[in-house]
Write an enzyme that holds these catalytic residues in place. Structure first.
Site, short mmCIF file in Angstrom:
data_model
loop_
_atom_site.label_atom_id
_atom_site.label_comp_id
_atom_site.label_asym_id
_atom_site.label_seq_id
_atom_site.Cartn_x
_atom_site.Cartn_y
_atom_site.Cartn_z
N ASP A 65 5.22 1.45 -17.51
CA ASP A 65 5.48 0.17 -16.88
C ASP A 65 5.45 0.35 -15.36
O ASP A 65 5.43 1.48 -14.86
CB ASP A 65 6.84 -0.35 -17.34
CG ASP A 65 7.06 -1.83 -17.04
OD1 ASP A 65 6.08 -2.53 -16.71
OD2 ASP A 65 8.22 -2.28 -17.13
N GLU A 78 1.30 -0.70 -11.53
CA GLU A 78 0.20 -1.36 -10.80
C GLU A 78 -0.27 -0.59 -9.55
O GLU A 78 -1.47 -0.72 -9.23
CB GLU A 78 0.64 -2.77 -10.39
CG GLU A 78 0.80 -3.72 -11.54
CD GLU A 78 2.06 -3.45 -12.37
OE1 GLU A 78 2.02 -3.67 -13.59
OE2 GLU A 78 3.05 -2.98 -11.79
N ASP A 133 5.11 -9.67 -18.13
CA ASP A 133 6.35 -10.44 -18.12
C ASP A 133 6.11 -11.93 -18.33
O ASP A 133 6.25 -12.75 -17.41
CB ASP A 133 7.10 -10.20 -16.81
CG ASP A 133 7.58 -8.78 -16.67
OD1 ASP A 133 7.60 -8.05 -17.69
OD2 ASP A 133 7.94 -8.37 -15.56
#
Length: 764
Positions: free
Chosen positions: A411, A414, A488
């Protein structure tokens, strides 16, 4: 500058945007040459363009930067497919050069250089440049314009909000942590895949803009569209199809195909931010068992760690993690911990010390490290673009593998940083396997490289067992290493509805193992929404319920007995359908064709399918039409031509029309194509339990026949790569007596399935 208010539409902002169009055309061809290795080179007044065929139906056209020739041998990580030896017929005229293979003709007009693509067999025009073509900007930007026909529709583009067809939209590729609601206009999400498929009257071709900088696609025009990149070379691939399946297969032959996942990864997974103690995890698992709800995996979010330090457990919350993992594993349930890239900048923390001492963290040209705020506060970030760093990071996963963990959740990769830009400084300099490049260039690949390091590291630790990696961020080729979930989302009906086209477009972009957080991650879910979302998740490739700590709980039993019964029914359904799903994943590993497919992929000539965003095909034989709006008890379903059988009622329905179907809260509309043998199994509590019986469900066509396929291997190891797999083709025929005979043709028998007895059920 904050543009989240009305400042975003200040007139000066608009003027600055449209004034930046100062691009220079590539110009006219001055010289043409055929080089060794199959490259054709066009030297123009503004630069150099190369054409290289990767096969009879795949061609690469690249424009160099700064007037030089393009680099065609860069980035071995994305382009795993290599150019094939292709016979190319060359015809040079005064005004153009024609390059023709057995299936594709590329015409390069000379003054100015403009490239067009044709089907060499039919002569049909596929794509090409018109008044504007390839261009470059004064700041290193590159752009290309292509002609667009009125009937063209566009799909793919990786992870994008909104409906299935992207015509009329402006899309941007820049991996971004988006906790705010995902709206149709939210262009930048977590995964960037600059590939798309064009559908024109049933004929399909594909385009891949191979560029890791921030890229954009403007599909809002009437007669042309634009591809743009902030830097790098203009490097495009064209895949000539001719079908949508062919296009995706050609693209994944270039960027790689997803391996068959471990079977347990396809079961039902339960997560929350967070299950904070081992007692809470045990109580959760106990509830699933007592309520008879199947379960294969439980996720641990960031609270399992010691101060959010990766590769640690908090000893007060999880005093014996190995014991917990062993205990659950004996019940057939796995633990999947979250692993983020941010490493706490703590000199007493061994992972930070090792990384700093070994120059393994991202930094600047002057040698200083980049630090950013994430969960552990001040953090350093591994430079996953460097091979030795990937190997180091992968080896650190022995911490998890030695405890019996077989899956990792990546997670925040990015990478997400708690600052105004949401990510690293763009002048961070990555090692990039001895080819240094800035974060501006490699930002979109950071999550890809992290997942590569994680997957390969876990594979080294697991003694021949298949690892499972789930990632939030990625780039083209991510399918080789990880599943993708859509990040999300929120407990909004709009997000449930949007999850279908988002996963369909991810599948068209080469990622077959994808899904959305069932019930919604943020905001508060409710019983009806959870029931409908569980139905949708049950027949999506990846099936996980996940919610955040500020939201009310949404485990399957939270909203009362009616919703619990619906959730149990569809989670059990998932396990009954696993044989069919697993067979589709085996197909995807061979061909790249996704498990979850838009209707047009199976019915390309039916224009009514082109814009359908709230239905999908599961493989080629099953149509799923979920309810995605509240208070809906009937569903309008479009059935393409042919006969269909209602899965729940056995009613045969003629296709080529819209039909109204009853859809009470406990019913997910499912239709099976007549002419299908559907391999299902008896229900079980998890994938560790044996299949008691293989059930062959026969849905005869009008002529009394049906076909199907079933694939099986051990579901755990890589032995299938060495021939330990089983596949049989199934055919059913109605005999003159009215009885139905099912025949089996074993295609490959290198593995002995443990299915128990075999049953035949005839429907319709």
């Amino acid at each position: 500058m904050n543009l989240d208010n009305s400042l975003a539409i200040h007139p000066d902002q608009y003027t600055k945007g449209i004034a930046a169009e100062g691009f220079t055309d590539i110009g006219s061809v001055k010289a043409f040459a055929r080089l060794a290795g199959g490259e054709f080179r066009f030297t123009c007044t503004g630069g150099v363009v190369s054409v290289l065929f990767y096969g009879n139906r795949v061609v690469r056209v690249a424009m160099g930067v700064g007037g030089g020739a393009p680099e065609l041998s860069r980035d071995k990580h994305v382009l795993v497919g290599k150019p094939e030896a292709v016979a190319v017929e060359v015809a040079e005229r005064d005004d153009a050069v024609e390059l023709t293979t057995a299936a594709l003709r590329v015409v390069v007009r000379k003054a100015p250089l403009r490239v067009s693509y044709y089907d060499a067999v039919t002569g049909e025009w596929l794509a090409g440049e018109g008044e504007r073509g390839m261009m470059f900007g004064s700041k290193g930007e590159v752009a290309a314009y292509r002609t667009m026909l009125p009937e063209d529709r566009f799909y793919g583009f990786g992870e994008k909000a909104g409906f299935l067809d992207k015509r009329g939209e402006k899309l941007s590729m820049w991996n971004t942590d988006v906790y705010a609601p995902h709206n149709p206009e939210t262009s930048e999400l977590y995964v960037s895949i600059p590939f798309f498929l064009t559908l024109r009257g049933g004929r399909a071709f594909g385009t891949f803009l191979f560029n890791t900088f921030k890229t954009s696609f403007d599909l809002s025009g009437d007669s042309e569209y634009r591809m743009h990149a902030d830097g790098g070379q203009l490097d495009t691939f064209v895949f000539a199809g001719p079908s949508a399946k062919d296009v995706v297969s050609q693209y994944t032959a270039l960027t790689g195909r997803a391996p068959i996942p471990p079977k347990w990864a396809l079961g039902y997974h339960q997560s929350r931010y967070s299950y904070e103690t081992d007692g809470e995890v045990r109580e959760l698992v106990r509830a699933f068992k007592e309520k008879g709800i199947p379960l294969d995996a439980v996720y641990l979010d960031i609270h399992y760690m010691n101060g959010y330090r990766v590769f640690t457990f908090d000893k007060s919350r999880f005093p014996d993690p190995a014991g917990l993992i062993k205990e659950l594993r004996e019940s057939g349930i796995r633990i999947i911990p979250i692993v983020d890239p941010g490493v706490k900048a703590d000199p007493e923390y061994p992972v930070f010390r090792e990384g700093a001492a070994g120059s393994r963290f991202c930094g600047f040209a002057d040698g200083s490290l980049f630090y950013g705020q994430v969960w552990p506060e001040k953090s350093a970030f591994p430079d996953f673009t460097d091979g030795p760093v990937r190997e180091w990071w992968g080896d650190l996963h022995a911490f998890y593998a030695d405890k019996g963990i077989e899956g990792i959740w990546n997670d925040m990769n990015e990478p997400s940083v708690f600052n105004d830009s949401k990510t690293m400084d763009l002048d961070v300099l990555h090692k990039n396997d001895s080819q240094p490049a800035t974060h501006r260039e490699l930002h979109n690949q950071y999550g890809f490289f992290m997942s590569k390091a994680t997957y390969e590291g876990m594979a080294r630790q697991m003694a021949g067992r298949r690892p499972f990696v789930l990632t939030r961020a990625g780039f083209s080729g991510i399918q080789r290493y990880a599943a993708v979930w859509t990040g999300d989302n929120r407990s909004f009906w709009e997000h449930l509805e949007m999850s279908v086209p988002m996963c369909l477009n991810l599948g068209l972009s080469g990622v077959p193992l994808c899904g959305a957080d069932v019930g919604g991650f943020a905001h508060d879910s409710n019983g009806e929404l959870l029931a409908r979302w569980t139905q949708v998740g049950a027949l999506m490739p990846y099936f996980r319920n996940h919610s955040e700590m500020k939201a009310i709980r949404q485990e399957p039993w939270v909203f009362g007995s009616e919703v619990e019964d619906v959730a149990r029914k569809y989670i059990q359904l998932r396990y009954r359908w696993l044989l069919y799903l697993y067979t589709l994943f085996a197909e995807a590993s061979r061909t790249g064709v996704p498990v979850m497919r838009p209707l047009f992929m199976e019915f390309p000539e039916d224009a009514s399918c082109y814009g359908v965003s709230d239905q999908y095909m599961l493989g080629s034989q099953v149509l799923v039409a979920p309810v995605v709006r509240p208070n809906v008890l009937k569903r309008l379903v479009y059935l393409p031509a042919g006969d269909w059988v209602n899965y729940w009622t056995d009613e045969k329905v003629a296709g080529g029309a819209h039909v109204i179907v009853d859809a009470p809260l406990d019913t997910l509309p499912i239709f099976v194509r007549a002419g299908t043998v559907l391999p299902l199994a008896t229900a079980r509590m998890n994938t560790e339990q044996p299949v008691e019986a293989l059930e062959l469900h026969v849905y005869l066509s009008a002529d009394g026949s049906a076909e199907g396929t079933v694939y099986e291997d051990d579901g755990v190891t890589f032995a299938h790569g060495e021939g330990a797999w089983y596949e049989e083709k199934l055919t059913a025929t109605r005999l003159g007596s009215g009885e139905v005979e099912v025949r089996s043709n074993v295609v490959h028998g290198g593995y002995e399935p443990g299915w128990g007895e075999r049953r035949v059920v005839v429907h319709g």
